[in-house]
Scaffold this active site. Structure first.
Site, short mmCIF file in Angstrom:
data_model
loop_
_atom_site.label_atom_id
_atom_site.label_comp_id
_atom_site.label_asym_id
_atom_site.label_seq_id
_atom_site.Cartn_x
_atom_site.Cartn_y
_atom_site.Cartn_z
N ILE A 15 0.45 -1.38 0.07
CA ILE A 15 0.04 0.25 -0.22
C ILE A 15 0.98 1.27 -0.28
O ILE A 15 0.73 2.23 -0.65
CB ILE A 15 -0.77 -0.02 0.91
N THR A 43 3.61 -8.48 5.99
CA THR A 43 2.56 -9.35 5.00
C THR A 43 2.26 -8.53 3.63
O THR A 43 1.77 -9.54 2.64
CB THR A 43 0.88 -7.95 5.76
N HIS A 52 -7.30 -10.55 -7.20
CA HIS A 52 -8.81 -10.95 -7.10
C HIS A 52 -10.00 -10.38 -8.20
O HIS A 52 -10.48 -8.71 -8.78
CB HIS A 52 -9.68 -10.66 -5.66
N ARG A 314 -2.73 -11.70 8.60
CA ARG A 314 -3.94 -10.07 8.38
C ARG A 314 -4.32 -9.11 9.03
O ARG A 314 -4.98 -9.38 10.23
CB ARG A 314 -5.26 -11.18 7.90
N ILE A 349 -6.58 -3.20 6.44
CA ILE A 349 -6.06 -3.87 4.66
C ILE A 349 -5.71 -4.77 4.63
O ILE A 349 -4.49 -5.25 4.39
CB ILE A 349 -4.95 -2.43 4.45
N GLU A 350 -7.22 -5.75 4.45
CA GLU A 350 -6.15 -6.62 4.73
C GLU A 350 -6.85 -7.19 3.39
O GLU A 350 -6.96 -6.24 2.77
CB GLU A 350 -7.96 -7.61 5.73
N SER A 351 -7.32 -8.75 2.83
CA SER A 351 -7.05 -9.31 2.12
C SER A 351 -8.63 -8.23 1.40
O SER A 351 -9.79 -8.41 2.48
CB SER A 351 -7.39 -10.63 1.58
N CYS A 414 21.85 -20.66 -7.26
CA CYS A 414 20.99 -21.03 -7.63
C CYS A 414 20.94 -22.42 -8.25
O CYS A 414 20.43 -21.89 -9.21
CB CYS A 414 19.48 -20.48 -7.07
N CYS A 416 18.94 -24.68 -7.79
CA CYS A 416 17.56 -25.83 -8.78
C CYS A 416 16.19 -24.41 -9.83
O CYS A 416 15.90 -25.35 -9.59
CB CYS A 416 16.72 -25.27 -6.96
C1 LIG Z 1 -3.03 -14.65 4.93
C2 LIG Z 1 -3.04 -13.77 3.53
C3 LIG Z 1 -3.65 -14.22 2.39
C4 LIG Z 1 -3.81 -12.65 1.65
N1 LIG Z 1 -3.69 -12.67 0.28
C5 LIG Z 1 -4.00 -11.75 -0.44
C6 LIG Z 1 -4.94 -12.08 -1.84
O1 LIG Z 1 -4.00 -13.67 -2.48
N2 LIG Z 1 -5.00 -11.17 -2.80
C7 LIG Z 1 -4.94 -10.33 -2.46
O2 LIG Z 1 -5.82 -9.24 -2.79
N3 LIG Z 1 -4.81 -9.89 -0.77
C8 LIG Z 1 -3.66 -10.64 0.40
N4 LIG Z 1 -3.79 -10.47 1.24
C9 LIG Z 1 -3.94 -9.17 1.44
C10 LIG Z 1 -2.68 -8.43 1.78
O3 LIG Z 1 -1.42 -9.00 1.41
C11 LIG Z 1 -2.88 -7.14 2.50
O4 LIG Z 1 -3.96 -6.43 1.96
C12 LIG Z 1 -1.57 -6.33 1.76
O5 LIG Z 1 -0.31 -7.41 1.78
C13 LIG Z 1 -1.08 -4.97 2.67
O6 LIG Z 1 -0.24 -4.00 2.56
P1 LIG Z 1 0.03 -3.08 3.63
O7 LIG Z 1 0.94 -2.57 3.21
O8 LIG Z 1 -1.26 -2.10 3.68
O9 LIG Z 1 0.79 -3.71 4.74
P2 LIG Z 1 2.22 -4.34 5.24
O10 LIG Z 1 2.91 -5.29 3.80
O11 LIG Z 1 2.00 -4.72 6.71
O12 LIG Z 1 3.26 -3.56 5.01
C14 LIG Z 1 2.90 -2.39 6.96
C15 LIG Z 1 4.41 -2.23 6.53
O13 LIG Z 1 4.64 -0.69 7.61
C16 LIG Z 1 5.29 -1.05 7.99
N5 LIG Z 1 5.52 -0.47 9.74
C17 LIG Z 1 4.82 -1.01 10.64
N6 LIG Z 1 4.57 0.03 11.54
C18 LIG Z 1 5.61 0.27 11.48
C19 LIG Z 1 6.77 2.12 12.01
N7 LIG Z 1 5.91 2.52 13.66
N8 LIG Z 1 7.20 2.20 11.74
C20 LIG Z 1 7.42 2.32 10.43
N9 LIG Z 1 6.86 1.16 9.69
C21 LIG Z 1 6.21 0.68 10.06
C22 LIG Z 1 5.64 -2.80 8.42
O14 LIG Z 1 7.67 -2.76 8.47
C23 LIG Z 1 5.61 -3.25 6.92
O15 LIG Z 1 6.48 -2.91 5.99
C24 LIG Z 1 -3.99 -11.34 1.85
C25 LIG Z 1 -2.99 -11.06 3.39
C26 LIG Z 1 -3.02 -11.89 3.96
C27 LIG Z 1 -2.53 -11.73 5.76
#
Ligand SMILES: Cc1cc2nc3c(=O)[nH]c(=O)nc-3n(C[C@H](O)[C@H](O)[C@H](O)COP(=O)(O)OP(=O)(O)OC[C@H]3O[C@@H](n4cnc5c(N)ncnc54)[C@H](O)[C@@H]3O)c2cc1C
Length: 497
Positions: A15, A43, A52, A314, A349-351, A414, A416
């Site tokens: 995100i 995540t 999706h 998530r 911001i989950e799936s 690598c 493989c």
């Molecule tokens: C099991 C699972 C399956 C999923 N499958 C899908 C799928 O197939 N398709 C789909 O569309 N979505 C899927 N999702 C959802 C998707 O992965 C997430 O919605 C997305 O990755 C969220 O991204 P993000 O950037 O919000 O969070 P993150 O990837 O968690 O990024 C947040 C970042 O903030 C940083 N951070 C946190 N606190 C601080 C701080 N205090 N200071 C500095 N940095 C900080 C962290 O280190 C991290 O890098 C799935 C999620 C899960 C867990």
């Protein structure tokens, strides 16, 4: 004196990086910080990597709107940012007659959300399309706009393109608090010092609730991590044609079986509420649940072909869907709150957050414009992130030409996955340098085959030490505290004597 930015983004997951990439089009000084040693390492690295179609989210929710807007953006995005994406379609599979009504409900929901290209197919057609599917299949939905992607490539592509267009990224930098002037946010404090800015964007994933609480908003909002566990299978042992979901449950899309862009079948995830936001461990009960769930779709799955397990968390929150008449469902938070100035706040911001990322980035820009921000385009914005050579996909002539230019491409590290020293060195010196083993693994897919890094790890350690000019004892798996080596072997006798 702290340096001054227009915008600071907290969080370098998909995100934060996608927002940085889209905002880098404008004349803005942007800083992105992440507490980890690499972008996209939590995540956004551990998920099902599916794009999706948009039939799952509750109609009218932000999740539904973002999903349906984002899905058609992926083809162009993959071309511009140079990551693997395959619009393979996906299936929701009903086993037995009792599950068939669920398919009708999902079809209706998909229509309400405006998802194109969905149709019901018979059990017989499903068996023809996927010979390994459970013979008890009674029918399925085929959604032609489903897809699979390389989730590591997505984040890296967005982050590198942002850097190419002038964004600064600081890793190992933890946000600790806001700097306020009256009720306006004018900067942030981190473990590495202060930075001033006009806007902060909260994209902190699992920790977004803690960030917004420090801004004094949504004290009731709480993120409860839901862990999802996975198996990866050896691609030499089994070929899965597409993506197969079971009919969904109230809390999850269910345990799926999918092909991946690297060709390895993927099984999972389950859904367990936990309390520790850092706990990505696997449990034997959880993995058994995954195997049982996957076997419901593909009964012939053989546990002997499993080569790896992992888990992702998530960032599910308790923000209710605000759709009139809908009582179930948690929605994304994407807002500019009134109570405090200078904050774009994202949470829950989950799936399907990965899928939605490009649409969320556009929506954030729209909200900022509505709030009075004038976004002036740069004349020289470049949307293309140049790809680096990937040896395993080249033909013999291309390989020869590459080796002639740089002999390091002639040394396979690598076995493989056929990853060369040249590719590893290129990643170490790339716009967002890979400084750990896992960072190289995410960028090249090295160490993901049958031997799971058993052969390449010592060589990668030596290459990292040489290229970064550090002691091999300092080379780590994923940053400080995960170093591979504790002392030179010859000192064992000396110290133990
Ligand atoms: C099991 C699972 C399956 C999923 N499958 C899908 C799928 O197939 N398709 C789909 O569309 N979505 C899927 N999702 C959802 C998707 O992965 C997430 O919605 C997305 O990755 C969220 O991204 P993000 O950037 O919000 O969070 P993150 O990837 O968690 O990024 C947040 C970042 O903030 C940083 N951070 C946190 N606190 C601080 C701080 N205090 N200071 C500095 N940095 C900080 C962290 O280190 C991290 O890098 C799935 C999620 C899960 C867990």
């Amino acid at each position: 004196m702290a340096d001054q930015y227009d915008i600071i983004i907290i969080g370098g997951g998909v995100i934060g990086c996608m927002i940085a990439r889209y905002l880098s089009r404008y004349q803005l000084k942007i800083l992105l910080i992440d507490k980890e040693s690499d972008v996209g390492s939590t995540t956004s690295a551990a998920n099902s990597a599916l794009v999706h179609p948009g039939y799952d989210p509750v109609p009218g929710s932000l999740k539904a709107k973002m999903n349906v807007r984002a899905n058609p953006m992926w083809d162009e995005l993959a071309n511009e940012l140079g990551f693997d994406f395959a619009p393979s379609g996906d299936y929701v599979v009903a086993i037995s007659k009792e599950e068939l009504p669920k398919l009708d409900q999902l079809m209706q929901q998909g229509r309400k959300n405006g998802v194109p290209g969905m149709r019901l197919i018979s059990g017989e057609e499903m068996r023809l399309r996927e010979p390994l599917i459970n013979p008890q299949v009674s029918g399925a939905i085929f959604a032609e706009t489903g897809g699979i992607c390389d989730q590591f490539g997505v984040v890296l592509g967005a982050a590198e393109n942002a850097v190419q267009n002038g964004v600064t990224i600081l890793l190992n930098t933890t946000f600790t608090g806001f700097i306020f002037e009256n009720k306006r946010i004018v900067g942030i404090q981190t473990n590495q010092g202060e930075h001033r800015c006009r806007w902060v964007i909260n994209a902190a994933g699992l920790f977004a609730d803690e960030v917004m609480h420090l801004a004094g908003i949504r004290p009731e909002f709480k993120i409860t991590p839901r862990r999802g566990e996975y198996f990866i299978l050896d691609r030499a042992e089994m070929v899965i044609q597409s993506v197969y979901f079971p009919v969904p449950t109230e809390i999850s899309k269910g345990i799926l079986v999918a092909n991946t862009t690297h060709g390895n079948p993927l099984l999972g995830p389950n859904a367990q509420e936990i309390h520790d936001k850092e706990d990505r461990s696997n449990s034997s009960e959880g993995l058994q649940e995954v195997l049982d769930g996957a076997k419901k779709l593909i009964p012939s799955l053989n546990p002997r072909t499993i080569i790896a397990t992992f888990a992702g968390l998530r960032a599910g929150g308790n923000a209710a869907c605000e759709t009139p008449g809908v009582s179930y469902g948690h929605d994304f938070i994407i807002e500019i709150p009134h109570a405090v100035k200078g904050l774009v706040n994202l949470g829950g911001i989950e799936s399907p957050g990965l899928t939605c990322a490009p649409a969320i980035a556009l929506y954030v820009m729209e909200l900022m414009k509505e709030a009075g921000e004038i976004l002036e385009e740069k004349k020289n914005w470049n949307p293309i992130r140049p790809p680096r050579p990937r040896f395993r996909y080249l033909d013999n002539n291309q390989r020869q030409a590459l080796i002639q230019k740089d002999e390091k491409y002639g040394r396979i590290v690598c076995r493989c996955e056929n990853i060369t020293e040249g590719e590893i060195v290129a990643e170490i010196h790339s716009p967002i340098p890979a400084r750990t083993y896992d960072a190289i693994k995410r960028r090249t897919w090295l160490g993901t085959g049958r031997c799971q890094g058993g052969f390449d790890m010592p060589r990668v350690t030596a290459i990292l030490a040489r290229e970064l000019g550090i002691d091999p004892l300092q080379v780590s798996k994923k940053g400080a505290g995960s170093e591979f080596l504790s002392r030179p072997t010859k000192m064992v006798g000396v110290q133990d004597a």
